[in-house]
Design a protein around this motif. Sequence first.
Motif, PDB file in Angstrom:
ATOM      1  N   GLY A  32    -104.579  57.228  -6.289  1.00 52.21           N
ATOM      2  CA  GLY A  32    -104.987  56.134  -5.406  1.00 52.21           C
ATOM      3  C   GLY A  32    -103.965  55.021  -5.403  1.00 52.21           C
ATOM      4  O   GLY A  32    -103.527  54.562  -6.463  1.00 52.21           O
ATOM      5  N   THR A  50    -102.656  51.298  -5.102  1.00 55.16           N
ATOM      6  CA  THR A  50    -103.240  49.996  -5.401  1.00 55.16           C
ATOM      7  C   THR A  50    -103.390  49.200  -4.112  1.00 55.16           C
ATOM      8  O   THR A  50    -102.860  49.575  -3.058  1.00 55.16           O
ATOM      9  CB  THR A  50    -102.354  49.213  -6.383  1.00 55.16           C
ATOM     10  OG1 THR A  50    -101.090  48.973  -5.766  1.00 55.16           O
ATOM     11  CG2 THR A  50    -102.167  49.971  -7.691  1.00 55.16           C
ATOM     12  N   GLU A  51    -104.094  48.100  -4.206  1.00 55.72           N
ATOM     13  CA  GLU A  51    -104.319  47.255  -3.033  1.00 55.72           C
ATOM     14  C   GLU A  51    -102.999  46.750  -2.454  1.00 55.72           C
ATOM     15  O   GLU A  51    -102.812  46.706  -1.237  1.00 55.72           O
ATOM     16  CB  GLU A  51    -105.211  46.079  -3.427  1.00 55.72           C
ATOM     17  CG  GLU A  51    -105.701  45.265  -2.257  1.00 55.72           C
ATOM     18  CD  GLU A  51    -106.669  44.183  -2.690  1.00 55.72           C
ATOM     19  OE1 GLU A  51    -106.595  43.082  -2.109  1.00 55.72           O
ATOM     20  OE2 GLU A  51    -107.491  44.437  -3.587  1.00 55.72           O
ATOM     21  N   GLU A  52    -102.058  46.374  -3.335  1.00 50.29           N
ATOM     22  CA  GLU A  52    -100.759  45.881  -2.874  1.00 50.29           C
ATOM     23  C   GLU A  52     -99.979  46.974  -2.154  1.00 50.29           C
ATOM     24  O   GLU A  52     -99.333  46.722  -1.128  1.00 50.29           O
ATOM     25  CB  GLU A  52     -99.926  45.344  -4.051  1.00 50.29           C
ATOM     26  CG  GLU A  52    -100.499  44.121  -4.715  1.00 50.29           C
ATOM     27  CD  GLU A  52    -101.493  44.473  -5.814  1.00 50.29           C
ATOM     28  OE1 GLU A  52    -101.563  45.658  -6.209  1.00 50.29           O
ATOM     29  OE2 GLU A  52    -102.198  43.555  -6.270  1.00 50.29           O
ATOM     30  N   LYS A  53    -100.029  48.184  -2.687  1.00 46.63           N
ATOM     31  CA  LYS A  53     -99.314  49.298  -2.058  1.00 46.63           C
ATOM     32  C   LYS A  53     -99.922  49.655  -0.713  1.00 46.63           C
ATOM     33  O   LYS A  53     -99.206  49.977   0.235  1.00 46.63           O
ATOM     34  CB  LYS A  53     -99.304  50.519  -2.987  1.00 46.63           C
ATOM     35  CG  LYS A  53     -98.418  50.337  -4.197  1.00 46.63           C
ATOM     36  CD  LYS A  53     -98.431  51.565  -5.068  1.00 46.63           C
ATOM     37  CE  LYS A  53     -97.570  51.357  -6.294  1.00 46.63           C
ATOM     38  NZ  LYS A  53     -97.563  52.520  -7.170  1.00 46.63           N
ATOM     39  N   GLN A  54    -101.241  49.585  -0.609  1.00 48.07           N
ATOM     40  CA  GLN A  54    -101.895  49.849   0.670  1.00 48.07           C
ATOM     41  C   GLN A  54    -101.506  48.797   1.702  1.00 48.07           C
ATOM     42  O   GLN A  54    -101.274  49.120   2.868  1.00 48.07           O
ATOM     43  CB  GLN A  54    -103.412  49.896   0.500  1.00 48.07           C
ATOM     44  CG  GLN A  54    -103.892  51.131  -0.217  1.00 48.07           C
ATOM     45  CD  GLN A  54    -105.392  51.135  -0.436  1.00 48.07           C
ATOM     46  OE1 GLN A  54    -106.080  50.158  -0.156  1.00 48.07           O
ATOM     47  NE2 GLN A  54    -105.901  52.248  -0.948  1.00 48.07           N
ATOM     48  N   LYS A  55    -101.401  47.531   1.277  1.00 47.57           N
ATOM     49  CA  LYS A  55    -100.971  46.459   2.176  1.00 47.57           C
ATOM     50  C   LYS A  55     -99.551  46.717   2.681  1.00 47.57           C
ATOM     51  O   LYS A  55     -99.256  46.539   3.859  1.00 47.57           O
ATOM     52  CB  LYS A  55    -100.981  45.107   1.453  1.00 47.57           C
ATOM     53  CG  LYS A  55    -102.253  44.361   1.524  1.00 47.57           C
ATOM     54  CD  LYS A  55    -102.019  42.991   0.914  1.00 47.57           C
ATOM     55  CE  LYS A  55    -103.259  42.176   0.823  1.00 47.57           C
ATOM     56  NZ  LYS A  55    -103.014  40.888   0.173  1.00 47.57           N
ATOM     57  N   GLU A  74     -99.614  49.519   5.256  1.00 44.18           N
ATOM     58  CA  GLU A  74    -100.154  49.055   6.541  1.00 44.18           C
ATOM     59  C   GLU A  74     -99.153  48.181   7.278  1.00 44.18           C
ATOM     60  O   GLU A  74     -98.990  48.298   8.494  1.00 44.18           O
ATOM     61  CB  GLU A  74    -101.460  48.283   6.318  1.00 44.18           C
ATOM     62  CG  GLU A  74    -102.623  49.165   5.938  1.00 44.18           C
ATOM     63  CD  GLU A  74    -102.887  50.268   6.954  1.00 44.18           C
ATOM     64  OE1 GLU A  74    -102.872  49.980   8.164  1.00 44.18           O
ATOM     65  OE2 GLU A  74    -103.080  51.423   6.527  1.00 44.18           O
ATOM     66  N   THR A 124     -90.860  42.863  -0.757  1.00 44.66           N
ATOM     67  CA  THR A 124     -91.783  43.470  -1.710  1.00 44.66           C
ATOM     68  C   THR A 124     -91.227  43.447  -3.127  1.00 44.66           C
ATOM     69  O   THR A 124     -90.010  43.462  -3.333  1.00 44.66           O
ATOM     70  CB  THR A 124     -92.110  44.923  -1.303  1.00 44.66           C
ATOM     71  OG1 THR A 124     -93.063  45.441  -2.222  1.00 44.66           O
ATOM     72  CG2 THR A 124     -90.889  45.804  -1.310  1.00 44.66           C
TER      73      THR A 124
END
Length: 141
Positions: free
Chosen positions: A47, A49-54, A57, A74
């Motif tokens: 999964g 992380t939230e930062e990687k998903q941002k 996107e 980044t």
Amino acid sequence: MSSSDFRTGREGEFTYRGHTLDELQEMSLEEVAELLPARQRRSIDRGLTEEKQKLLEEARERGEEETANDPIRTHLRDMPVLPAFVNKTFSVHNGQSFERVQVRPEMLGHYLGEFQLTRQSVEHGQAGIGATRSSKFVPLK
């Protein structure tokens, strides 16, 4: 990663493990993960992380021309290079500053941090004031 993993066809078209760049960009993240090396596949399977998903996107939303003028900044050096990143410009932090990295198709399956070095080469000068006696000796020839 072996040289057989990505090739250019007769027309110079890039392929990664038998898939063209357009096919890779149409695939879901799980389908792309199956093609990546084990370490990158594992980080995606666990999964993002939230930062990687941002970051993913933002890369999908922004066009190539936009990132050339204003690169995506980044600190995520451990983010695998995915097909959505190809032909985009990132500013990757090297511990001291942000340096530009233009992502090319050949970078698929690597990490962003691999293309921005964190260490500088050491260039030693001559021994100076305060050096030990043995290190002050400099041969004439």
